[in-house]
Design a protein around this motif. Structure first.
Motif, PDB file in Angstrom:
ATOM      1  N   GLU A  80       0.863   1.921  11.737  1.00 27.46           N
ATOM      2  CA  GLU A  80       0.360   2.493  12.992  1.00 27.46           C
ATOM      3  C   GLU A  80      -1.108   2.899  12.850  1.00 27.46           C
ATOM      4  O   GLU A  80      -1.915   2.660  13.729  1.00 27.46           O
ATOM      5  N   ARG A  81      -1.452   3.492  11.693  1.00 30.12           N
ATOM      6  CA  ARG A  81      -2.836   3.897  11.440  1.00 30.12           C
ATOM      7  C   ARG A  81      -3.758   2.677  11.434  1.00 30.12           C
ATOM      8  O   ARG A  81      -4.826   2.681  12.036  1.00 30.12           O
ATOM      9  N   ALA A 102       9.712   4.287   4.352  1.00 31.78           N
ATOM     10  CA  ALA A 102       9.524   5.318   5.377  1.00 31.78           C
ATOM     11  C   ALA A 102       8.045   5.472   5.732  1.00 31.78           C
ATOM     12  O   ALA A 102       7.701   5.779   6.877  1.00 31.78           O
ATOM     13  N   MET A 103       7.174   5.282   4.743  1.00 34.62           N
ATOM     14  CA  MET A 103       5.730   5.436   4.990  1.00 34.62           C
ATOM     15  C   MET A 103       5.116   4.214   5.647  1.00 34.62           C
ATOM     16  O   MET A 103       4.090   4.318   6.328  1.00 34.62           O
ATOM     17  N   ALA A 104       5.677   3.050   5.456  1.00 36.43           N
ATOM     18  CA  ALA A 104       5.099   1.808   5.957  1.00 36.43           C
ATOM     19  C   ALA A 104       4.811   1.836   7.455  1.00 36.43           C
ATOM     20  O   ALA A 104       3.725   1.446   7.880  1.00 36.43           O
ATOM     21  N   PHE A 156       0.832  -1.202   0.000  1.00 39.73           N
ATOM     22  CA  PHE A 156       0.000   0.000   0.000  1.00 39.73           C
ATOM     23  C   PHE A 156       0.871   1.258   0.000  1.00 39.73           C
ATOM     24  O   PHE A 156       0.629   2.202  -0.749  1.00 39.73           O
ATOM     25  N   ALA A 157       1.903   1.258   0.845  1.00 39.93           N
ATOM     26  CA  ALA A 157       2.816   2.407   0.910  1.00 39.93           C
ATOM     27  C   ALA A 157       3.531   2.600  -0.427  1.00 39.93           C
ATOM     28  O   ALA A 157       3.703   3.726  -0.892  1.00 39.93           O
ATOM     29  N   LYS A 158       3.937   1.492  -1.059  1.00 45.86           N
ATOM     30  CA  LYS A 158       4.599   1.581  -2.364  1.00 45.86           C
ATOM     31  C   LYS A 158       3.635   2.148  -3.406  1.00 45.86           C
ATOM     32  O   LYS A 158       4.024   2.951  -4.257  1.00 45.86           O
TER      33      LYS A 158
END
Length: 167
Positions: free
Chosen positions: A45-46, A38-40, A14-16
């Motif tokens: 957490e969300r 970095a976004m993963a 999803f982050a990719k």
């Protein structure tokens, strides 16, 4: 195709996907992967917070002491369902039974009396609720269903709390 037991693979994918969508086409694959990495954790957490919120709602509902609230907070929905069952199932069955009964008892009365009774029973058989009932009942049921769905997905705000009656 591997089995992702941790769920991190889907979070990373999803982050990719976000990185692919928001980074310029000139960005190298390494830059996109670094951004996705970095976004993963933020996305993970969300997702964890969302799942925890859903769990907390379910646990709170199961732990409350008021059995009526657990089963039938939206009394108007159950009242409407009762009206539907009564007018569309019970009344036609009862009226059909009475018509059959009076058909057998018809020999004990004059044909005019029998016709009057039969006409009155036919009027009762066709009881229907006014359009205002259906509009208000379907509106209340729809709003409540949407509010509960959003609440169970973890969304909370004053409007959803007002719809569902939760604090």
């Amino acid at each position: 195709m591997g089995l992702d037991l941790t769920g991190l693979g889907s979070v990373f994918d999803f982050a990719k996907g976000i990185a692919d969508r928001f980074f310029p086409p000139k960005a190298t694959e390494a830059e996109k992967l670094a951004a996705a990495a970095a976004m993963a954790p933020v996305i993970e957490e969300r997702e964890t917070k969302l799942i925890d919120a859903q769990k907390d709602i379910i646990v709170a509902e199961l732990q409350q002491g008021d059995n009526y609230t657990k089963r039938a907070r939206p009394t108007i929905i159950y009242t409407g369902l009762g009206v539907i069952v009564f007018t569309k199932v019970v009344m036609p069955v009862v009226m059909s039974g009475l018509i059959i009964l009076f058909a057998f008892l018809g020999s004990l009365m004059t044909p005019e009396q029998f016709k009057i009774i039969l006409a009155e029973l036919e009027k009762l058989k066709g009881i229907d609720m006014p359009a205002e009932f259906w509009l208000s009942w379907s509106g209340v049921s729809g709003v409540y269903a949407i509010g509960r769905t959003l609440e169970k997905k973890g969304y909370t705000n004053k409007i959803i709390s007002a719809i569902t009656g939760n604090k």
